[in-house]
Design a protein around this motif. Structure first.
Motif, PDB file in Angstrom:
ATOM      1  N   ASP A 306      -3.160 -17.886   6.094  1.00 49.63           N
ATOM      2  CA  ASP A 306      -3.012 -19.155   6.808  1.00 49.63           C
ATOM      3  C   ASP A 306      -2.832 -18.927   8.309  1.00 49.63           C
ATOM      4  OD1 ASP A 306      -3.262 -20.585   4.482  1.00 49.63           O
ATOM      5  OD2 ASP A 306      -1.106 -20.863   4.182  1.00 49.63           O
ATOM      6  N   LEU A 307      -2.355 -17.737   8.683  1.00 46.97           N
ATOM      7  CA  LEU A 307      -2.233 -17.381  10.099  1.00 46.97           C
ATOM      8  C   LEU A 307      -3.534 -16.799  10.643  1.00 46.97           C
ATOM      9  CD1 LEU A 307       1.268 -15.610  10.220  1.00 46.97           C
ATOM     10  CD2 LEU A 307       0.720 -17.947  10.894  1.00 46.97           C
ATOM     11  N   GLY A 308      -4.510 -16.608   9.739  1.00 47.19           N
ATOM     12  CA  GLY A 308      -5.765 -15.991  10.146  1.00 47.19           C
ATOM     13  C   GLY A 308      -5.648 -14.488  10.287  1.00 47.19           C
ATOM     14  N   MET A 309      -4.718 -13.880   9.523  1.00 51.42           N
ATOM     15  CA  MET A 309      -4.454 -12.447   9.658  1.00 51.42           C
ATOM     16  C   MET A 309      -4.294 -11.783   8.296  1.00 51.42           C
ATOM     17  SD  MET A 309      -1.643 -12.381  12.720  1.00 51.42           S
ATOM     18  CE  MET A 309      -1.997 -10.653  13.055  1.00 51.42           C
ATOM     19  N   GLU A 310      -4.258 -10.460   8.315  1.00 50.66           N
ATOM     20  CA  GLU A 310      -3.908  -9.661   7.151  1.00 50.66           C
ATOM     21  C   GLU A 310      -2.818  -8.680   7.558  1.00 50.66           C
ATOM     22  OE1 GLU A 310      -7.309  -7.632   5.676  1.00 50.66           O
ATOM     23  OE2 GLU A 310      -8.302  -9.438   4.945  1.00 50.66           O
ATOM     24  N   ALA A 311      -1.960  -8.329   6.599  1.00 49.87           N
ATOM     25  CA  ALA A 311      -0.965  -7.288   6.874  1.00 49.87           C
ATOM     26  C   ALA A 311      -1.695  -5.964   7.102  1.00 49.87           C
ATOM     27  CB  ALA A 311       0.010  -7.172   5.713  1.00 49.87           C
ATOM     28  N   TRP A 312      -1.092  -5.112   7.912  1.00 51.41           N
ATOM     29  CA  TRP A 312      -1.684  -3.809   8.251  1.00 51.41           C
ATOM     30  C   TRP A 312      -0.766  -2.714   7.698  1.00 51.41           C
ATOM     31  CZ3 TRP A 312      -0.294  -0.451  12.762  1.00 51.41           C
ATOM     32  CH2 TRP A 312      -1.230   0.582  12.960  1.00 51.41           C
ATOM     33  N   PRO A 313      -1.027  -2.255   6.458  1.00 45.35           N
ATOM     34  CA  PRO A 313      -0.090  -1.319   5.807  1.00 45.35           C
ATOM     35  C   PRO A 313      -0.314   0.132   6.202  1.00 45.35           C
ATOM     36  CG  PRO A 313      -1.867  -1.859   4.308  1.00 45.35           C
ATOM     37  CD  PRO A 313      -2.141  -2.634   5.579  1.00 45.35           C
ATOM     38  N   ALA A 314      -0.366   0.401   7.497  1.00 47.17           N
ATOM     39  CA  ALA A 314      -0.630   1.756   7.980  1.00 47.17           C
ATOM     40  C   ALA A 314       0.541   2.684   7.692  1.00 47.17           C
ATOM     41  CB  ALA A 314      -0.917   1.727   9.478  1.00 47.17           C
ATOM     42  N   THR A 315       0.241   3.959   7.510  1.00 48.46           N
ATOM     43  CA  THR A 315       1.262   4.970   7.262  1.00 48.46           C
ATOM     44  C   THR A 315       1.822   5.500   8.575  1.00 48.46           C
ATOM     45  OG1 THR A 315      -0.320   6.799   7.297  1.00 48.46           O
ATOM     46  CG2 THR A 315       0.042   5.683   5.176  1.00 48.46           C
ATOM     47  N   GLU A 316       2.886   6.291   8.477  1.00 54.05           N
ATOM     48  CA  GLU A 316       3.494   6.896   9.661  1.00 54.05           C
ATOM     49  C   GLU A 316       2.469   7.697  10.460  1.00 54.05           C
ATOM     50  OE1 GLU A 316       6.815  10.339  10.834  1.00 54.05           O
ATOM     51  OE2 GLU A 316       6.670   9.604   8.758  1.00 54.05           O
ATOM     52  N   ASP A 317       1.682   8.515   9.775  1.00 53.84           N
ATOM     53  CA  ASP A 317       0.695   9.358  10.464  1.00 53.84           C
ATOM     54  C   ASP A 317      -0.375   8.514  11.149  1.00 53.84           C
ATOM     55  OD1 ASP A 317       2.025  11.653   9.728  1.00 53.84           O
ATOM     56  OD2 ASP A 317       0.712  12.111   8.032  1.00 53.84           O
ATOM     57  N   GLU A 318      -0.818   7.463  10.492  1.00 54.23           N
ATOM     58  CA  GLU A 318      -1.841   6.588  11.078  1.00 54.23           C
ATOM     59  C   GLU A 318      -1.310   5.892  12.330  1.00 54.23           C
ATOM     60  OE1 GLU A 318      -4.411   5.264   7.119  1.00 54.23           O
ATOM     61  OE2 GLU A 318      -2.539   4.227   7.604  1.00 54.23           O
ATOM     62  N   ILE A 319      -0.074   5.454  12.271  1.00 52.79           N
ATOM     63  CA  ILE A 319       0.530   4.768  13.417  1.00 52.79           C
ATOM     64  C   ILE A 319       0.672   5.729  14.592  1.00 52.79           C
ATOM     65  CG2 ILE A 319       2.636   3.653  14.262  1.00 52.79           C
ATOM     66  CD1 ILE A 319       2.974   2.595  11.329  1.00 52.79           C
ATOM     67  N   LYS A 320       1.176   6.934  14.326  1.00 50.62           N
ATOM     68  CA  LYS A 320       1.357   7.907  15.403  1.00 50.62           C
ATOM     69  C   LYS A 320       0.029   8.328  16.012  1.00 50.62           C
ATOM     70  CE  LYS A 320       5.861   9.856  14.204  1.00 50.62           C
ATOM     71  NZ  LYS A 320       6.612  11.079  13.836  1.00 50.62           N
ATOM     72  N   SER A 321      -1.000   8.433  15.184  1.00 47.91           N
ATOM     73  CA  SER A 321      -2.327   8.779  15.688  1.00 47.91           C
ATOM     74  C   SER A 321      -2.860   7.685  16.603  1.00 47.91           C
ATOM     75  CB  SER A 321      -3.286   9.004  14.515  1.00 47.91           C
ATOM     76  OG  SER A 321      -4.597   9.249  14.971  1.00 47.91           O
ATOM     77  N   MET A 322      -2.626   6.435  16.225  1.00 46.35           N
ATOM     78  CA  MET A 322      -3.086   5.323  17.047  1.00 46.35           C
ATOM     79  C   MET A 322      -2.329   5.265  18.370  1.00 46.35           C
ATOM     80  SD  MET A 322      -3.753   1.476  15.691  1.00 46.35           S
ATOM     81  CE  MET A 322      -4.571   0.242  16.701  1.00 46.35           C
ATOM     82  N   ILE A 323      -1.042   5.562  18.341  1.00 52.23           N
ATOM     83  CA  ILE A 323      -0.256   5.602  19.580  1.00 52.23           C
ATOM     84  C   ILE A 323      -0.793   6.689  20.507  1.00 52.23           C
ATOM     85  CG2 ILE A 323       2.018   6.091  20.568  1.00 52.23           C
ATOM     86  CD1 ILE A 323       3.236   4.799  18.065  1.00 52.23           C
ATOM     87  N   SER A 324      -1.157   7.830  19.936  1.00 53.43           N
ATOM     88  CA  SER A 324      -1.718   8.921  20.731  1.00 53.43           C
ATOM     89  C   SER A 324      -3.026   8.498  21.400  1.00 53.43           C
ATOM     90  CB  SER A 324      -1.948  10.145  19.840  1.00 53.43           C
ATOM     91  OG  SER A 324      -2.552  11.198  20.568  1.00 53.43           O
ATOM     92  N   ASP A 325      -3.900   7.837  20.633  1.00 59.87           N
ATOM     93  CA  ASP A 325      -5.171   7.357  21.188  1.00 59.87           C
ATOM     94  C   ASP A 325      -4.927   6.316  22.276  1.00 59.87           C
ATOM     95  OD1 ASP A 325      -6.480   9.001  19.411  1.00 59.87           O
ATOM     96  OD2 ASP A 325      -6.929   7.407  17.974  1.00 59.87           O
ATOM     97  N   GLN A 326      -3.951   5.457  22.026  1.00 63.75           N
ATOM     98  CA  GLN A 326      -3.640   4.401  22.985  1.00 63.75           C
ATOM     99  C   GLN A 326      -3.093   4.988  24.286  1.00 63.75           C
ATOM    100  OE1 GLN A 326      -0.291   1.309  22.518  1.00 63.75           O
ATOM    101  NE2 GLN A 326      -1.965   0.414  21.355  1.00 63.75           N
ATOM    102  N   THR A 327      -2.280   6.014  24.169  1.00 62.77           N
ATOM    103  CA  THR A 327      -1.724   6.679  25.354  1.00 62.77           C
ATOM    104  C   THR A 327      -2.838   7.232  26.228  1.00 62.77           C
ATOM    105  OG1 THR A 327       0.274   7.278  24.121  1.00 62.77           O
ATOM    106  CG2 THR A 327      -0.162   8.488  26.148  1.00 62.77           C
ATOM    107  N   GLU A 328      -3.837   7.815  25.604  1.00 62.45           N
ATOM    108  CA  GLU A 328      -4.973   8.368  26.341  1.00 62.45           C
ATOM    109  C   GLU A 328      -5.778   7.258  27.020  1.00 62.45           C
ATOM    110  OE1 GLU A 328      -7.152  11.382  27.962  1.00 62.45           O
ATOM    111  OE2 GLU A 328      -5.344  11.559  26.715  1.00 62.45           O
ATOM    112  N   ALA A 329      -6.002   6.146  26.299  1.00 58.54           N
ATOM    113  CA  ALA A 329      -6.779   5.033  26.851  1.00 58.54           C
ATOM    114  C   ALA A 329      -6.079   4.385  28.040  1.00 58.54           C
ATOM    115  CB  ALA A 329      -7.046   3.992  25.767  1.00 58.54           C
ATOM    116  N   MET A 330      -4.749   4.330  27.984  1.00 60.60           N
ATOM    117  CA  MET A 330      -3.986   3.679  29.045  1.00 60.60           C
ATOM    118  C   MET A 330      -4.071   4.417  30.383  1.00 60.60           C
ATOM    119  SD  MET A 330      -2.669   0.807  28.256  1.00 60.60           S
ATOM    120  CE  MET A 330      -2.547  -0.177  26.753  1.00 60.60           C
ATOM    121  N   LYS A 331      -4.447   5.692  30.347  1.00 58.55           N
ATOM    122  CA  LYS A 331      -4.540   6.455  31.588  1.00 58.55           C
ATOM    123  C   LYS A 331      -5.576   5.876  32.539  1.00 58.55           C
ATOM    124  CE  LYS A 331      -3.083  10.859  29.532  1.00 58.55           C
ATOM    125  NZ  LYS A 331      -3.494  12.247  29.184  1.00 58.55           N
TER     126      LYS A 331
END
Length: 338
Positions: A306-331
Motif C-alpha cells: 500500500d506504500l508502493g514498497m517492499e521490505a528489503w531483507p538484506a543480510t549484514e554482509d550485503e548491507i556492508k558491501s552496499m555501504i562500501s560501494d556508496q562510500t566510493e560513489a560519494m567521493k
C-alpha cells in the motif's frame, strides 16, 4: 545459661541463612556478563522486557512509518512490546550516539542508513565507525524522487532550467543538512544542472512534503511512502529519480532516472536495523528472526504494498558491501558541496 546459648545459636543460624539468600537474590552487583546480562536474565531468557528502536528521523517519514509497523508485531513475534523512540538531528548522528551509549544487552536497536558512514563523516566529526554496529537486516532501499507542486507549472527538468534562466533561485526542501543523503543528492543535482538553488532543511520527509504542498518551496525530495498519494491525486509532479534504472511505483507508473535524462548523478540508498556490535550473538539472532517473521507476515506485506514498497531483507554482509560501494560513489559528489 543453656537457654541463652541455644537462643544465640539460633539467631546466628538465621543471620547466616539471610546472608545466603541475599547473595543469590540478584541484588547488588551481577554475577557476570556485564552489559550483556540483560538486567540479570540469561541469554536464553532474552527478551524479557520491552525493546526500543531508536529512530534518527522524524514522525511520518518512510523509515519511521515502516519501523512503527514492524514494532506493532512485537508481542506477536518477539513476545514483548517494541517501541519506537525518535531522536532527530545531526544528520542521524544524535540517534547513532544514543544507540551506542545504550546498554549492549540487545534491548536497543537503531534504524541506520548508509550515509551515516559513507557521507556524514565528511561533513561532521563523528565518534563512531561501522565497526561499532552490526546491521541485523535491511529495511528498505531508498528511492528518492524529486518533486514539484503541479500548480507551479514546473513539470520537468527543462521547466526548472527555464525558470532559473529568468533570474529565479529555486528553493528546495531537504530532510536535513550537509551529511544527509537527501540534501546531498538534490544539491548535487542542481550543481550538475548549473541552476541557482537554495536548500531549506526540514526535520523529516513529511515536513518537506508539507512545505511543497503549501507552496513554501519550489521543489522537494521524498520517497514513495510520503509522496505517493500526492502524485496519484495530481497534486505533485515527479521530475525523476536518482535510481539508475528508474523506478516503478504502484499507482504512478515508471519514474525515469536523471541518468536517463542525461544528468550524471545517481544514488541508491538504504535503511536497515542494527545493534551495537558488542550485543550477544543470541540476542542478535532473536531480533533478526523477529523482523524476518514480520516481513513474512501477509498483513505486513500488504501494508508495504500500500506504500508502493517492499521490505528489503538484506543480510549484514550485503548491507556492508552496499555501504562500501556508496562510500566510493560519494567521493565524486562531496567536493561539489564544499
Amino acid at each position: 545459661m543453656k537457654g541463652k546459648r541455644l537462643l544465640a545459636a539460633l539467631m546466628a543460624g538465621a543471620m547466616a541463612l539471610g546472608m545466603t539468600a541475599c547473595s543469590g537474590s540478584g541484588g547488588g552487583s551481577s554475577s557476570g556478563g556485564g552489559g550483556n546480562s540483560g538486567g540479570g536474565s540469561s541469554a536464553s531468557d532474552f527478551p524479557s522486557k520491552s525493546v526500543t528502536i531508536i529512530m534518527p528521523w522524524s514522525l511520518g517519514g518512510g523509515p519511521d512509518t515502516i519501523a512503527r509497523q514492524v514494532a506493532s508485531y512485537g508481542d506477536k513475534y518477539l513476545g514483548v512490546p517494541v517501541i519506537v523512540e525518535n531522536k532527530t538531528g545531526g544528520a542521524g548522528t544524535i540517534a547513532m550516539n544514543a544507540a551506542l551509549q545504550a546498554a549492549d544487552d540487545g534491548y536497543t536497536m537503531v534504524v541506520a542508513n548508509g550515509p551515516l558512514f559513507s557521507l556524514t563523516p565528511s561533513f561532521q566529526n563523528v565518534n563512531y565507525t561501522l565497526d561499532d554496529i552490526t546491521p541485523l537486516i535491511g529495511m528498505r532501499t531508498t528511492e528518492f524522487v524529486v518533486l514539484t507542486n503541479s500548480k507551479s507549472g514546473l513539470a520537468s527538468i527543462d521547466d526548472l532550467k527555464a525558470y532559473a534562466a529568468k533570474g529565479n533561485t529555486i528553493k528546495y526542501a531537504t530532510t536535513g543538512g550537509p551529511g544527509n543523503d537527501s540534501y546531498t543528492m538534490i544539491s548535487v543535482l542542481f550543481k550538475k544542472l548549473g541552476i541557482p538553488a537554495e536548500a531549506i532543511p526540514y526535520d523529516g520527509g513529511q515536513d518537506a512534503i508539507n512545505a511543497l504542498s503549501g507552496g513554501h518551496v519550489d521543489v522537494a525530495i521524498g520517497s514513495p511512502p510520503v509522496y505517493r498519494d500526492y502524485v496519484i491525486n495530481g497534486e505533485f509532479n515527479c521530475l525523476g529519480t536518482f535510481i539508475p534504472d528508474g523506478i516503478d511505483v504502484d499507482g504512478i507508473g515508471h519514474i525515469p532516472s536523471f541518468k536517463d535524462q542525461g544528468i550524471d548523478v545517481e544514488f541508491t540508498g538504504m535503511d536497515y536495523f542494527a545493534v551495537r556490535s558488542s550485543v550477544s550473538d543470541d540476542a542478535k539472532a532473536k531480533l533478526t528472526e523477529f523482523i524476518q517473521k514480520v516481513y513474512a507476515d501477509e498483513d505486513f506485506q500488504k501494508f508495504m504494498a500500500d506504500l508502493g514498497m517492499e521490505a528489503w531483507p538484506a543480510t549484514e554482509d550485503e548491507i556492508k558491501s552496499m555501504i562500501s560501494d556508496q562510500t566510493e560513489a560519494m567521493k565524486a559528489y562531496i567536493p561539489l558541496l564544499k
